[in-house]
Design a protein around this motif. Structure first.
Motif, PDB file in Angstrom:
ATOM      1  N   LEU A  30      -4.191   2.552  13.365  1.00 36.43           N
ATOM      2  CA  LEU A  30      -4.626   3.861  12.879  1.00 36.43           C
ATOM      3  C   LEU A  30      -3.404   4.772  12.881  1.00 36.43           C
ATOM      4  N   LYS A  31      -2.872   5.038  11.688  1.00 35.41           N
ATOM      5  CA  LYS A  31      -1.667   5.844  11.559  1.00 35.41           C
ATOM      6  C   LYS A  31      -1.745   6.709  10.307  1.00 35.41           C
ATOM      7  N   VAL A  32      -1.041   7.846  10.344  1.00 36.33           N
ATOM      8  CA  VAL A  32      -0.861   8.713   9.175  1.00 36.33           C
ATOM      9  C   VAL A  32       0.633   8.952   9.017  1.00 36.33           C
ATOM     10  N   ILE A  33       1.129   8.823   7.788  1.00 41.38           N
ATOM     11  CA  ILE A  33       2.558   8.909   7.524  1.00 41.38           C
ATOM     12  C   ILE A  33       2.783   9.757   6.273  1.00 41.38           C
ATOM     13  N   ARG A  34       3.841  10.516   6.265  1.00 41.88           N
ATOM     14  CA  ARG A  34       4.245  11.165   5.014  1.00 41.88           C
ATOM     15  C   ARG A  34       4.690  10.064   4.046  1.00 41.88           C
ATOM     16  N   THR A  35       4.162  10.093   2.853  1.00 37.27           N
ATOM     17  CA  THR A  35       4.400   8.992   1.915  1.00 37.27           C
ATOM     18  C   THR A  35       5.883   8.845   1.602  1.00 37.27           C
ATOM     19  N   GLU A  36       6.604   9.945   1.518  1.00 43.83           N
ATOM     20  CA  GLU A  36       8.038   9.854   1.235  1.00 43.83           C
ATOM     21  C   GLU A  36       8.773   9.087   2.324  1.00 43.83           C
ATOM     22  N   ASN A  37       8.306   9.196   3.561  1.00 43.54           N
ATOM     23  CA  ASN A  37       8.894   8.416   4.649  1.00 43.54           C
ATOM     24  C   ASN A  37       8.445   6.964   4.604  1.00 43.54           C
ATOM     25  N   ALA A  38       7.166   6.748   4.312  1.00 41.90           N
ATOM     26  CA  ALA A  38       6.626   5.384   4.271  1.00 41.90           C
ATOM     27  C   ALA A  38       7.310   4.541   3.201  1.00 41.90           C
ATOM     28  N   LYS A  39       7.639   5.170   2.072  1.00 39.59           N
ATOM     29  CA  LYS A  39       8.268   4.428   0.984  1.00 39.59           C
ATOM     30  C   LYS A  39       9.693   3.992   1.326  1.00 39.59           C
ATOM     31  N   ALA A  78      -4.394  16.416  11.885  1.00 41.31           N
ATOM     32  CA  ALA A  78      -4.148  17.740  12.462  1.00 41.31           C
ATOM     33  C   ALA A  78      -2.739  17.880  13.023  1.00 41.31           C
ATOM     34  N   GLU A  79      -2.048  16.744  13.227  1.00 41.45           N
ATOM     35  CA  GLU A  79      -0.715  16.767  13.844  1.00 41.45           C
ATOM     36  C   GLU A  79       0.416  16.438  12.873  1.00 41.45           C
ATOM     37  N   ILE A  80       0.116  16.141  11.616  1.00 40.10           N
ATOM     38  CA  ILE A  80       1.129  15.590  10.711  1.00 40.10           C
ATOM     39  C   ILE A  80       2.024  16.651  10.087  1.00 40.10           C
ATOM     40  N   ASP A  81       1.654  17.917  10.124  1.00 43.23           N
ATOM     41  CA  ASP A  81       2.407  18.933   9.388  1.00 43.23           C
ATOM     42  C   ASP A  81       3.848  19.092   9.862  1.00 43.23           C
ATOM     43  N   ASP A  82       4.134  18.811  11.132  1.00 43.08           N
ATOM     44  CA  ASP A  82       5.494  19.024  11.630  1.00 43.08           C
ATOM     45  C   ASP A  82       6.169  17.731  12.091  1.00 43.08           C
ATOM     46  N   CYS A  83       5.732  16.594  11.545  1.00 47.18           N
ATOM     47  CA  CYS A  83       6.415  15.336  11.850  1.00 47.18           C
ATOM     48  C   CYS A  83       6.239  14.367  10.689  1.00 47.18           C
ATOM     49  N   SER A  84       6.852  13.199  10.787  1.00 44.37           N
ATOM     50  CA  SER A  84       6.819  12.212   9.709  1.00 44.37           C
ATOM     51  C   SER A  84       5.700  11.194   9.867  1.00 44.37           C
ATOM     52  N   LEU A  85       5.314  10.927  11.100  1.00 46.08           N
ATOM     53  CA  LEU A  85       4.341   9.879  11.412  1.00 46.08           C
ATOM     54  C   LEU A  85       3.511  10.306  12.612  1.00 46.08           C
ATOM     55  N   VAL A  86       2.212  10.099  12.530  1.00 48.11           N
ATOM     56  CA  VAL A  86       1.334  10.256  13.697  1.00 48.11           C
ATOM     57  C   VAL A  86       0.636   8.927  13.921  1.00 48.11           C
ATOM     58  N   THR A  87       0.757   8.403  15.126  1.00 52.13           N
ATOM     59  CA  THR A  87       0.164   7.109  15.451  1.00 52.13           C
ATOM     60  C   THR A  87      -0.829   7.255  16.584  1.00 52.13           C
ATOM     61  N   GLY A  97       0.817  -1.216   0.000  1.00 50.33           N
ATOM     62  CA  GLY A  97       0.000   0.000   0.000  1.00 50.33           C
ATOM     63  C   GLY A  97       0.843   1.253   0.000  1.00 50.33           C
ATOM     64  N   PHE A  98       1.895   1.273   0.810  1.00 46.63           N
ATOM     65  CA  PHE A  98       2.792   2.429   0.846  1.00 46.63           C
ATOM     66  C   PHE A  98       3.476   2.622  -0.509  1.00 46.63           C
ATOM     67  N   ALA A  99       3.905   1.518  -1.109  1.00 52.04           N
ATOM     68  CA  ALA A  99       4.598   1.594  -2.398  1.00 52.04           C
ATOM     69  C   ALA A  99       3.669   2.088  -3.501  1.00 52.04           C
ATOM     70  N   TYR A 100       2.395   1.711  -3.434  1.00 52.86           N
ATOM     71  CA  TYR A 100       1.453   2.062  -4.488  1.00 52.86           C
ATOM     72  C   TYR A 100       0.960   3.496  -4.372  1.00 52.86           C
ATOM     73  N   ALA A 101       0.862   4.019  -3.161  1.00 55.74           N
ATOM     74  CA  ALA A 101       0.292   5.350  -2.937  1.00 55.74           C
ATOM     75  C   ALA A 101       1.169   6.438  -3.546  1.00 55.74           C
ATOM     76  N   GLU A 102       0.529   7.386  -4.223  1.00 47.58           N
ATOM     77  CA  GLU A 102       1.236   8.527  -4.810  1.00 47.58           C
ATOM     78  C   GLU A 102       0.735   9.846  -4.242  1.00 47.58           C
ATOM     79  N   SER A 103      -0.073   9.804  -3.213  1.00 42.19           N
ATOM     80  CA  SER A 103      -0.528  11.015  -2.533  1.00 42.19           C
ATOM     81  C   SER A 103       0.562  11.491  -1.576  1.00 42.19           C
ATOM     82  N   GLU A 104       0.428  12.715  -1.077  1.00 43.93           N
ATOM     83  CA  GLU A 104       1.418  13.261  -0.151  1.00 43.93           C
ATOM     84  C   GLU A 104       1.447  12.492   1.164  1.00 43.93           C
ATOM     85  N   LEU A 105       0.279  12.041   1.596  1.00 46.28           N
ATOM     86  CA  LEU A 105       0.146  11.332   2.862  1.00 46.28           C
ATOM     87  C   LEU A 105      -0.472   9.965   2.631  1.00 46.28           C
TER      88      LEU A 105
END
Length: 246
Positions: A162-171, A113-122, A85-93
């Motif tokens: 339940l997590k949100v990650i910057r895609t560049e980090n997830a890849k 709401a917390e992702i703008d200043d970090c790489s991962l919110v869990t 899923g991380f590899a396939y996603a091309e969105s920013e998050l």
């Protein structure tokens, strides 16, 4: 064209034998997407389900805009699903949630709401409502304590689905079985990588069966910690200074 590139946020949904849970999940996610704080889509990753999940997913994606799927030829496990899923996603998050609705998609807005200043919110599951709750809480407490000692990641509930990650980090996450237990620790290995933890709600499972047991909740993480320590000593970061390829 990869349609996930049209969105800001791709929600990966690991799916393995979830035919009982999918109707309620479809309703919950269809209601959530218009409320999402980012333009979002759903990406089901079917991990070689042996029930009717495959046919149901195709029907769900056919009747819902912004719903997509990819399907494995055979069962490969939870970590492989997330990596795909991380590899396939091309969105920013990119983020993920389980189809059993023990966490709610509405809480993605709390993480976003917390992702703008970090790489991962869990998420941190509050007032957990697992079946056999006391036994699972004890197993999770032991596994999380040992993992924190071995990795130093300070994460309280690393297996919260339940997590949100910057895609560049997830890849950049390396592929290995047990990947999903170490996302905070893995993001900390990356240059400038950081994570936050926020409380999210947790609900009883109302359909389907849990895929985790004593072996993969307690013993697998024990051995995976030693694999992480080995990898941490050999992890490589690099920065490209210039290129003429673009």
């Amino acid at each position: 064209m990869n349609k996930t590139s049209l969105y800001e946020f791709t929600i990966v949904v690991p799916t393995y034998n979830e035919e009982e849970a999918l109707p309620a999940f479809e309703k919950a996610m269809a209601e959530y997407l218009p409320k999402c704080s980012r333009k979002a889509c759903v990406l089901f990753v079917n991990d070689g389900s042996k029930d009717n999940s495959s046919a149901l997913l195709k029907e769900i994606c056919a009747r819902n805009e912004h719903f997509y799927y990819i399907e494995f030829a055979k069962n490969c496990g939870y970590s492989a699903v997330l990596k795909a899923g991380f590899a396939y996603a091309e969105s920013e998050l990119v983020g993920f949630i389980d189809a059993d609705l023990q966490t709610t998609p509405e809480d993605f807005n709390v993480l976003l709401a917390e992702i703008d200043d970090c790489s991962l919110v869990t998420g941190i599951r509050t007032k957990r409502n697992d079946n056999n709750g006391l036994s699972r809480k004890l197993q999770s407490k032991i596994a999380n304590g040992f993992r924190r000692m071995m990795t130093g990641d300070t994460a309280v509930d690393t297996c919260c689905p339940l997590k949100v990650i910057r895609t560049e980090n997830a890849k950049q996450f390396p592929m290995f079985s047990g990947l999903h237990r170490f996302l905070p620790a893995l993001v900390m290995l990356q240059d400038g990588g950081s994570f936050k933890q926020v409380p999210v709600r947790h609900f009883p499972r109302v359909a389907g069966k849990a895929k985790f047991n004593l072996w993969n909740r307690l013993l697998h993480p024990f051995f995976d910690c030693f694999a992480y320590r080995w990898m941490k000593r050999r992890y490589i970061n690099y920065t490209i200074a210039s290129t003429n390829a673009e």
